[in-house]
Design a protein around this motif. Structure first.
Motif, PDB file in Angstrom:
ATOM      1  N   TYR A   4       1.061  -3.083  -7.369  1.00 63.18           N
ATOM      2  CA  TYR A   4       0.231  -2.196  -6.884  1.00 63.18           C
ATOM      3  C   TYR A   4      -1.105  -1.766  -7.821  1.00 63.18           C
ATOM      4  O   TYR A   4      -0.722  -1.752  -9.021  1.00 63.18           O
ATOM      5  CB  TYR A   4       0.778  -0.776  -6.121  1.00 63.18           C
ATOM      6  CG  TYR A   4       1.464   0.202  -7.070  1.00 63.18           C
ATOM      7  CD1 TYR A   4       2.673  -0.315  -7.782  1.00 63.18           C
ATOM      8  CD2 TYR A   4       0.595   1.145  -7.758  1.00 63.18           C
ATOM      9  CE1 TYR A   4       3.128   0.500  -8.401  1.00 63.18           C
ATOM     10  CE2 TYR A   4       1.397   2.035  -8.709  1.00 63.18           C
ATOM     11  CZ  TYR A   4       2.477   1.794  -9.107  1.00 63.18           C
ATOM     12  OH  TYR A   4       3.195   2.527 -10.073  1.00 63.18           O
ATOM     13  N   ASP A  58      -1.618  -6.832   0.620  1.00 61.02           N
ATOM     14  CA  ASP A  58      -2.445  -5.569   1.105  1.00 61.02           C
ATOM     15  C   ASP A  58      -1.363  -4.803   2.182  1.00 61.02           C
ATOM     16  O   ASP A  58      -1.890  -4.420   3.374  1.00 61.02           O
ATOM     17  CB  ASP A  58      -3.548  -5.943   1.825  1.00 61.02           C
ATOM     18  CG  ASP A  58      -4.547  -6.190   0.784  1.00 61.02           C
ATOM     19  OD1 ASP A  58      -4.460  -5.916  -0.424  1.00 61.02           O
ATOM     20  OD2 ASP A  58      -5.450  -7.084   1.117  1.00 61.02           O
ATOM     21  N   SER A  67      -0.450  -4.016  -2.852  1.00 60.25           N
ATOM     22  CA  SER A  67      -0.732  -2.840  -2.136  1.00 60.25           C
ATOM     23  C   SER A  67      -1.634  -2.235  -3.009  1.00 60.25           C
ATOM     24  O   SER A  67      -1.639  -2.091  -4.278  1.00 60.25           O
ATOM     25  CB  SER A  67       0.270  -1.802  -1.930  1.00 60.25           C
ATOM     26  OG  SER A  67       0.054  -0.522  -1.327  1.00 60.25           O
ATOM     27  N   CYS A  92      -1.617  -8.582   5.030  1.00 61.55           N
ATOM     28  CA  CYS A  92      -0.987  -7.934   6.323  1.00 61.55           C
ATOM     29  C   CYS A  92      -1.798  -8.055   7.388  1.00 61.55           C
ATOM     30  O   CYS A  92      -1.165  -7.833   8.486  1.00 61.55           O
ATOM     31  CB  CYS A  92      -0.863  -6.447   5.500  1.00 61.55           C
ATOM     32  SG  CYS A  92       0.096  -5.475   6.374  1.00 61.55           S
ATOM     33  N   HIS A  98      -0.422  -1.800   2.341  1.00 59.65           N
ATOM     34  CA  HIS A  98      -0.747  -0.540   2.878  1.00 59.65           C
ATOM     35  C   HIS A  98      -1.569  -0.582   3.955  1.00 59.65           C
ATOM     36  O   HIS A  98      -1.421   0.570   4.952  1.00 59.65           O
ATOM     37  CB  HIS A  98      -1.889   0.101   1.775  1.00 59.65           C
ATOM     38  CG  HIS A  98      -2.959  -0.995   1.309  1.00 59.65           C
ATOM     39  ND1 HIS A  98      -3.129  -1.763   0.442  1.00 59.65           N
ATOM     40  CD2 HIS A  98      -4.343  -0.943   2.352  1.00 59.65           C
ATOM     41  CE1 HIS A  98      -4.260  -2.578   0.557  1.00 59.65           C
ATOM     42  NE2 HIS A  98      -4.982  -2.159   1.400  1.00 59.65           N
ATOM     43  N   ILE A 107       1.783   5.531   0.715  1.00 55.39           N
ATOM     44  CA  ILE A 107       1.303   4.999   1.850  1.00 55.39           C
ATOM     45  C   ILE A 107       1.274   5.936   2.937  1.00 55.39           C
ATOM     46  O   ILE A 107       2.545   6.200   3.370  1.00 55.39           O
ATOM     47  CB  ILE A 107       1.675   3.613   2.261  1.00 55.39           C
ATOM     48  CG1 ILE A 107       1.373   2.712   0.905  1.00 55.39           C
ATOM     49  CG2 ILE A 107       0.847   2.834   3.264  1.00 55.39           C
ATOM     50  CD1 ILE A 107       2.085   1.171   1.192  1.00 55.39           C
TER      51      ILE A 107
END
Ligand code: ADP
Ligand code: MG
Length: 451
Positions: free
Chosen positions: A153, A218, A250, A185, A220, A257
């Motif tokens: 991250y 990604d 992320s 994602c 998140h 998140i």
């Protein structure tokens, strides 16, 4: 006035010729060769590309370059927009009719059509701020299942996607029988939704589960998407239970998140998490030198140093700055671009950098003192006990990392010399490696200063 005789194809030809002068042939072939010029709306070229992912990549990585090569074509400046749905063969396709041969499986898996070819471990410049992330990712690629999941991250433009795609390349090269899937994602979401609509859900499941390594960029984006989280959770478990490597990136730690279910937070936290942040000056300069090799036009080291010195918010912006200068030098046939010209051309970028850099040394000293429940005067004192000396080092470290000030400047603000600051810069990551609490404090503090 309309450039009546200049149609979209001709404009694109000029732009494409300029592109070829500035980037390596392989980059050109991978990213630009298959673009289809479609129409001209006022001054906007509509360019056909395979899919949204591809369009996003171009925008993220080549916006400055594209803008530059579309400047001053017969006296006019053009902008561009993308339309997806051209060249569908870039998407992994199901072999029609025939049973899957091993090579079809492999072709479907990688020749990572959706991974940028230069996103390899070799092309990743390692510095203090990305060393752990790099090492952990390499280890995960070399010993799949050992760090599971690996969770990387950090802020935007720090190299997360690069590292993730490097794993895909690594596997294709070293262990071609391994089936590795890189997916953002967002693609995961889109494919999932499509599969529900088209009633081929089992194919989607197989696409993300009948594999050896899953790389999801990604995550998140999962926040607040309940149904998607359910699907993701099941995918995760299915792979995890077979000890298949999962690597996630992320912009935040799992617990931060918003709207991420507790069971996913705990899954994400159950392996190894590593933070990555924008590298310091020396590494930025090394990255620029390496990136410059992709271009035929060379900038002087003075100009590269200027960029590295003034752009510290993201490697992507560093790259954007380089592209802009290279594109200008090439389009205008400028042989030796100097620092003044560079400064002029990068004015907008530099202004944005300053705007994002409002953190002052005083603010850092105050917030660090508050966090560790000591006084700012203690930070500035000579007191040696650990509960003061460590926060002091943290404050020095953060000043170096978050402000544009040099070692001597920061030293002055603490009443110390530059060597003390350099020492803190080296020591704090070592402390963090040993001490979980210190690591937590540091990343909490850092986030306080990030917009
Ligand atoms: P993120 O996914 O964290 O937003 P990216 O991986 O897309 O960032 O990185 C942005 C750009 O910077 C990419 O072109 C990437 O290749 C480059 N980059 C980032 N870090 C490095 C590094 N350490 N060495 C070389 N290139 C880097
Ligand atoms: Mg990314």
């Amino acid at each position: 006035m309309q450039a009546a005789n200049f149609d979209v194809v001709e404009i694109w030809q000029v732009a494409a010729a300029r592109l070829q002068q500035q980037i390596h042939l392989t980059t050109y072939e991978q990213w630009f060769q298959n673009i289809v010029p479609l129409t001209l709306n006022e001054n906007t070229l509509v360019l056909g590309v395979s899919d949204d992912f591809f369009a996003d990549w171009l925008k993220d990585n080549f916006d400055d370059l594209l803008t530059a090569v579309l400047t001053n074509i017969e006296g006019r400046d053009y902008s561009y927009s993308f339309k997806s749905g051209y060249l569908p063969e870039r998407k992994p396709e199901k072999p029609k009719g025939k049973a899957k041969s091993p090579s079809a499986r492999r072709a479907k898996t990688v020749r990572p059509g959706n991974c940028l070819s230069r996103h390899t471990f070799d092309n990743f410049v390692v510095g203090e701020e990305n060393r752990y992330a790099y090492a952990a990712t390499r280890t995960a690629a070399e010993n799949p299942g050992l760090y599971n999941p690996l969770y990387i991250y950090g802020g935007t433009g720090t190299g997360k996607t690069h590292l993730l795609q490097a794993v895909a390349h690594h596997m294709v090269e070293r262990q071609p029988a391994t089936c590795v899937r890189y997916i953002t994602c967002e693609e995961f979401l889109n494919n999932y939704v499509d599969s529900l609509r088209n009633k081929n859900h089992s194919e989607f499941r197989s696409f993300v589960r009948d594999i050896d390594i899953l790389l999801v960029d990604d995550v998140h984006m999962l926040g607040n998407k309940t149904q998607l989280q359910e699907e993701f959770f099941n995918t995760f478990n299915s792979l995890y239970n077979q000890n298949k490597q999962i690597i996630l990136t992320s912009d935040k730690q799992p617990s931060e998140i918003k709207g991420l279910e507790a069971r996913l937070v705990s899954r994400f936290e159950s392996g190894v998490a590593t933070e990555i942040s924008i590298p310091g000056f020396e590494t930025r300069l090394a990255i620029l030198r390496m990136m410059q090799e992709e271009h035929l036009v060379k900038l002087s080291d003075e100009v590269l140093q200027f960029i590295a010195n003034h752009i510290h918010s993201s490697v992507r912006r560093l790259q954007g700055a380089l592209f802009r200068l290279v594109a200008f030098a090439s389009a205008m046939s400028v042989a030796d671009l100097d620092v003044e010209q560079a400064e002029r051309l990068l004015r907008r970028l530099l202004e944005e950098e300053t705007a994002s850099q409002l953190v002052s040394i005083e603010a850092i000293q105050r917030v660090v003192a508050e966090h560790f429940e000591i006084r700012v005067n203690d930070l500035l004192s000579d007191k040696k006990p650990k509960n003061i000396a460590q926060p002091r080092m943290v404050a020095m470290f953060l000043c170096r990392k978050l402000t544009g000030f040099s070692y001597p400047e920061i030293g002055n603000a603490f009443g110390r010399n530059h060597a003390t600051i350099m020492n803190a810069w080296k020591k704090v990551p070592e402390l963090c490696a040993k001490d979980e609490n210190m690591r937590r404090s540091l990343s909490l503090l850092e986030r306080k200063f990030k917009p």
